[in-house]
Design a protein around this motif. Structure first.
Motif, PDB file in Angstrom:
ATOM      1  N   ALA A 268     -52.626  32.441 110.102  1.00  0.00           N
ATOM      2  CA  ALA A 268     -51.519  31.479 109.967  1.00  0.00           C
ATOM      3  C   ALA A 268     -50.508  31.926 108.912  1.00  0.00           C
ATOM      4  CB  ALA A 268     -52.063  30.105 109.617  1.00  0.00           C
ATOM      5  N   GLY A 269     -50.837  32.997 108.192  1.00  0.00           N
ATOM      6  CA  GLY A 269     -49.921  33.531 107.194  1.00  0.00           C
ATOM      7  C   GLY A 269     -49.966  32.846 105.842  1.00  0.00           C
ATOM      8  N   VAL A 270     -51.055  32.113 105.591  1.00  0.00           N
ATOM      9  CA  VAL A 270     -51.180  31.413 104.310  1.00  0.00           C
ATOM     10  C   VAL A 270     -51.446  32.410 103.183  1.00  0.00           C
ATOM     11  CG1 VAL A 270     -52.465  29.648 103.018  1.00  0.00           C
ATOM     12  CG2 VAL A 270     -52.004  29.323 105.450  1.00  0.00           C
ATOM     13  N   PHE A 271     -52.390  33.328 103.424  1.00  0.00           N
ATOM     14  CA  PHE A 271     -52.718  34.377 102.460  1.00  0.00           C
ATOM     15  C   PHE A 271     -53.476  35.488 103.173  1.00  0.00           C
ATOM     16  CE2 PHE A 271     -55.731  30.757 101.584  1.00  0.00           C
ATOM     17  CZ  PHE A 271     -56.795  31.240 102.332  1.00  0.00           C
ATOM     18  N   THR A 272     -53.700  36.593 102.470  1.00  0.00           N
ATOM     19  CA  THR A 272     -54.483  37.690 103.039  1.00  0.00           C
ATOM     20  C   THR A 272     -55.969  37.361 102.915  1.00  0.00           C
ATOM     21  OG1 THR A 272     -54.663  38.892 100.959  1.00  0.00           O
ATOM     22  CG2 THR A 272     -52.734  39.380 102.346  1.00  0.00           C
ATOM     23  N   LEU A 273     -56.768  38.037 103.702  1.00  0.00           N
ATOM     24  CA  LEU A 273     -58.214  37.841 103.643  1.00  0.00           C
ATOM     25  C   LEU A 273     -58.738  38.164 102.244  1.00  0.00           C
ATOM     26  CD1 LEU A 273     -60.655  37.014 105.340  1.00  0.00           C
ATOM     27  CD2 LEU A 273     -60.909  39.397 106.014  1.00  0.00           C
TER      28      LEU A 273
ATOM     29  N   LEU B 205     -61.212  31.483 106.423  1.00  0.00           N
ATOM     30  CA  LEU B 205     -60.330  32.470 105.790  1.00  0.00           C
ATOM     31  C   LEU B 205     -59.535  33.245 106.835  1.00  0.00           C
ATOM     32  CD1 LEU B 205     -62.594  33.970 102.967  1.00  0.00           C
ATOM     33  CD2 LEU B 205     -60.715  32.348 102.724  1.00  0.00           C
ATOM     34  N   ILE B 206     -60.193  33.636 107.915  1.00  0.00           N
ATOM     35  CA  ILE B 206     -59.519  34.402 108.963  1.00  0.00           C
ATOM     36  C   ILE B 206     -58.434  33.566 109.630  1.00  0.00           C
ATOM     37  CG2 ILE B 206     -59.852  35.470 111.244  1.00  0.00           C
ATOM     38  CD1 ILE B 206     -62.604  36.463 110.158  1.00  0.00           C
ATOM     39  N   SER B 207     -58.736  32.307 109.917  1.00  0.00           N
ATOM     40  CA  SER B 207     -57.726  31.469 110.567  1.00  0.00           C
ATOM     41  C   SER B 207     -56.537  31.217 109.639  1.00  0.00           C
ATOM     42  CB  SER B 207     -58.329  30.151 111.059  1.00  0.00           C
ATOM     43  OG  SER B 207     -58.739  29.344 109.994  1.00  0.00           O
ATOM     44  N   LEU B 208     -56.788  31.078 108.340  1.00  0.00           N
ATOM     45  CA  LEU B 208     -55.688  30.888 107.389  1.00  0.00           C
ATOM     46  C   LEU B 208     -54.887  32.179 107.214  1.00  0.00           C
ATOM     47  CD1 LEU B 208     -57.372  28.545 104.764  1.00  0.00           C
ATOM     48  CD2 LEU B 208     -55.636  27.941 106.453  1.00  0.00           C
ATOM     49  N   GLU B 209     -55.569  33.321 107.298  1.00  0.00           N
ATOM     50  CA  GLU B 209     -54.851  34.601 107.238  1.00  0.00           C
ATOM     51  C   GLU B 209     -53.948  34.744 108.462  1.00  0.00           C
ATOM     52  OE1 GLU B 209     -55.831  39.282 106.512  1.00  0.00           O
ATOM     53  OE2 GLU B 209     -57.046  38.247 108.005  1.00  0.00           O
TER      54      GLU B 209
END
Length: 74
Positions: free
Chosen positions: A31-36, A25-29
């Motif tokens: 990357a700007g995919v979504f918020t935590l 989740l942190i890595s995707l956050e």
């Protein structure tokens, strides 16, 4: 299924053995995919849909993640 959820499933599929769902989740956050916060909501929804069981992909979750992987390769 939302594209963010597909990316999340793919991220879980590709995570290293020593990574947790929170790490994904942190890595995707980052990357700007979504918020935590939104990512945690997606995790809840995926657990409710039985795509994630015991913080791992279920058989159906694995199938959905592989579908997403093929979709993104095109």
């Amino acid at each position: 299924m939302d594209i963010e959820k597909k990316v999340l499933l793919l991220g879980i599929l590709k995570k290293k053995d020593d990574e947790t769902l929170t790490d994904v989740l942190i890595s995707l956050e980052e990357a700007g995919v979504f918020t935590l916060k939104q990512g945690k909501q997606y995790i809840k929804e995926l657990k409710k849909d039985s795509l994630i069981i015991d913080n791992e992909l279920s058989v159906s979750g694995l199938a959905k993640a592989k579908e997403a992987e093929q979709e993104f390769k095109i």
